[in-house]
Enzyme design. Structure first.
Site, PDB file in Angstrom:
ATOM      1  N   SER A 259       0.834  -1.198   0.000  1.00  0.00           N
ATOM      2  CA  SER A 259       0.000   0.000   0.000  1.00  0.00           C
ATOM      3  C   SER A 259       0.868   1.247   0.000  1.00  0.00           C
ATOM      4  CB  SER A 259      -0.909  -0.006   1.226  1.00  0.00           C
ATOM      5  OG  SER A 259      -0.170   0.391   2.361  1.00  0.00           O
ATOM      6  N   LYS A 260       0.205   2.380  -0.239  1.00  0.00           N
ATOM      7  CA  LYS A 260       0.920   3.656  -0.242  1.00  0.00           C
ATOM      8  C   LYS A 260       1.579   3.895   1.109  1.00  0.00           C
ATOM      9  CE  LYS A 260      -1.607   6.174  -3.767  1.00  0.00           C
ATOM     10  NZ  LYS A 260      -2.257   7.414  -4.174  1.00  0.00           N
ATOM     11  N   ARG A 261       0.938   3.406   2.147  1.00  0.00           N
ATOM     12  CA  ARG A 261       1.489   3.621   3.495  1.00  0.00           C
ATOM     13  C   ARG A 261       2.760   2.825   3.747  1.00  0.00           C
ATOM     14  NH1 ARG A 261      -3.708   3.433   4.063  1.00  0.00           N
ATOM     15  NH2 ARG A 261      -3.696   1.218   4.506  1.00  0.00           N
TER      16      ARG A 261
END
Ligand code: GLU
Length: 504
Positions: A259-261
């Site tokens: 994910s982007k995180r």
């Protein structure tokens, strides 16, 4: 019947930086378009104004351009089917909403957010759908006069899709085959809001239709929306494009989607370019700034979820265009391997000519305040390029060609610097500087002669000399270094080591 020209689109929402999974989606679209002589379109899907992030659109455009993914039409270059930003197309969706309302495929819903919230609280699995809509406040249940009154009073509303009950919806996916879904499980998604903005679902279908899109290639996360999209095409009486839903990119351990995180938390970038969050100022690293060649980045992304059917791993954009096929895209998620990513860059680095690498390395040197001769840079690069994955790592492997060591590795000195080391290497150094020719061959021969004459071993002398020249046990064949730094530098480094290390 003539088959229509292939037209594909990449349709990101400007809600932040582009994730590498998004770049891969753009890439696969691009490869198919180029292979089939089709058009590639960049459309910005910004109907959800609450998630708009300033700078994201420019970031997306810059990222794709760095990757070498080119467009035939798009928000940044225009084209015959524009505008290509959905907020600029706002007016255009209204007639399609009316079309669906008139044909009974959509309805007004006046339920307030509070009413819906209360329902969700009392019924945790509440869904606005074919089984619940008859009991709610919408144009299917309210008398005509009441609907008219509410609309005239500008009461906030949404328009929802009227999903039929008890039907099997078939999504034909080029990667997954036939996906069948029971319509009763679908909710009546919001298509339009009284502020005049369509939602993603409506705008996406209308735009794909008006832009003559033939193939919708997008991430797996959109597969659950596909049945609704198939229905919308049917409601409008339009031919649906072909669908292909790409597998997820997974974390290196295979557990869950990347994910982007995950940016930087796992020790590698998840974005093509560095990104500075406009709200928090937080910086996430990018492949470009980490020193990846765009060609290597594209190559590694292409193979995350697709393979050419052979063992070949190094593929240029032209080869990818020639070999790509949706048939060879996997159904299951593709695990991202950061070590393999570095390996790809190393392969591309090795494919560069020494002169190209030297030119790039001169910039690194200039940043360190070192003005080196191109010829010197090229010789150094030739010696150390096999030890690095990135151009910037050339410095770590070769700084001692340009500057003297400031300190000496303690552990190495303890092992390799003996009481007589100073005398021996001073002796050897004065023999070397007296040589007429200062080449590796001549230096090597003189070192040999010296060792035989003095009856001492190679290791004893060369390790101490290496400590003096480089400050530690690292580096290439030592006379390669000596030949390039020259007589003066040899003398001064040896003298300095002798005076510094004498008491150790
Ligand atoms: N705007 C959607 C996104 O951000 C595009 C989905 C699609 O390609 O239909 O991913």
């Amino acid at each position: 019947m003539n088959t229509p020209k292939v037209r594909v689109r990449f349709a990101p929402s400007p809600t932040g930086p582009l994730h590498i999974g998004g770049v891969r989606t753009a890439l696969y679209n691009y490869l198919l378009a180029r292979q089939l002589g089709g058009d590639m379109i960049l459309r910005i899907e910004d109907t959800d104004q609450t998630r708009f992030v300033p700078g994201a659109e420019a970031y997306i455009i810059e990222s794709l351009s760095w990757c070498g993914i080119q467009f035939d039409e798009g928000v940044h270059i225009g084209g015959p089917y524009g505008p290509y930003r959905q907020s600029d197309r706002k007016q255009l969706y209204v007639e399609y909403v009316y079309q669906l309302l008139d044909s009974g495929h959509a309805y007004y819903a006046f339920d307030t957010p509070e009413e819906l919230e209360a329902l969700r609280n009392s019924h945790p699995n509440f869904q606005y759908d074919s089984s619940t809509r008859q009991g709610l406040r919408n144009s299917l249940t309210l008398p005509a006069g009441e609907i008219k009154r509410l609309l005239e009073a500008r009461t906030p509303y949404v328009v929802r899709a009227c999903v039929p009950a008890g039907e099997e919806i078939l999504v034909n996916d080029l990667i997954r085959g036939e996906v069948r879904v029971q319509s009763s499980t679908l909710d009546d998604k919001v298509l339009f809001k009284s502020d005049g903005m369509p939602t993603y679902h409506l705008a996406n279908i209308v735009d794909d239709h008006l832009m003559l899109i033939t193939h919708v290639i997008r991430g797996e996360e959109w597969l659950p929306s596909a049945p609704l999209h198939v229905l919308l095409y049917r409601f409008f009486g339009w031919q649906a494009p072909q669908f292909a839903h790409l597998p997820l990119l997974l974390k290196p351990d295979g557990n869950g989607k990347l994910s982007k995180r995950d940016g930087d938390r796992l020790g590698f970038p998840v974005f093509p370019l560095r990104w500075t969050d406009p709200k928090t100022g937080d910086i996430s690293s990018g492949y470009r700034e980490s020193g990846y060649f765009p060609e290597a980045f594209i190559n590694l992304l292409a193979l995350l979820g697709w393979n050419p059917g052979t063992e070949q791993e190094i593929l240029s954009m032209d080869e990818l265009i020639r070999l790509f096929s949706l048939d060879r895209v996997n159904k299951s998620g593709a695990r991202f391997d950061p070590e393999k990513a570095k390996w790809f860059n190393q392969q591309y680095l090795r494919m560069q000519s020494n002169a190209e690498l030297a030119a790039a390395f001169l910039h690194v040197l200039a940043e360190k305040g070192i003005q080196a001769e191109p010829e010197m840079a090229e010789k150094v690069v030739t010696l150390v390029k096999d030890r690095v994955n990135f151009v910037k790592e050339l410095w770590d492997q070769s700084w001692f060609f340009f500057i003297a060591p400031e300190s000496y590795d303690e552990g190495f000195a303890k092992k390799r610097w003996k009481a007589d080391s100073g005398t021996i290497i001073s002796d050897l150094a004065s023999r070397l500087i007296a040589l007429k020719e200062f080449t590796v061959e001549v230096l090597d021969a003189e070192v040999q002669r010296f060792l035989e004459e003095k009856q001492i071993g190679m290791g004893t002398v060369m390790n101490a000399l290496r400590l003096a020249i480089i400050g530690s046990g690292m580096g290439p064949h030592l006379t390669e270094v000596i030949a390039l730094i020259g007589r003066e530098e040899l003398t001064s480094r040896v003298n300095r080591a002798v005076s510094t290390l004498k008491n150790s």
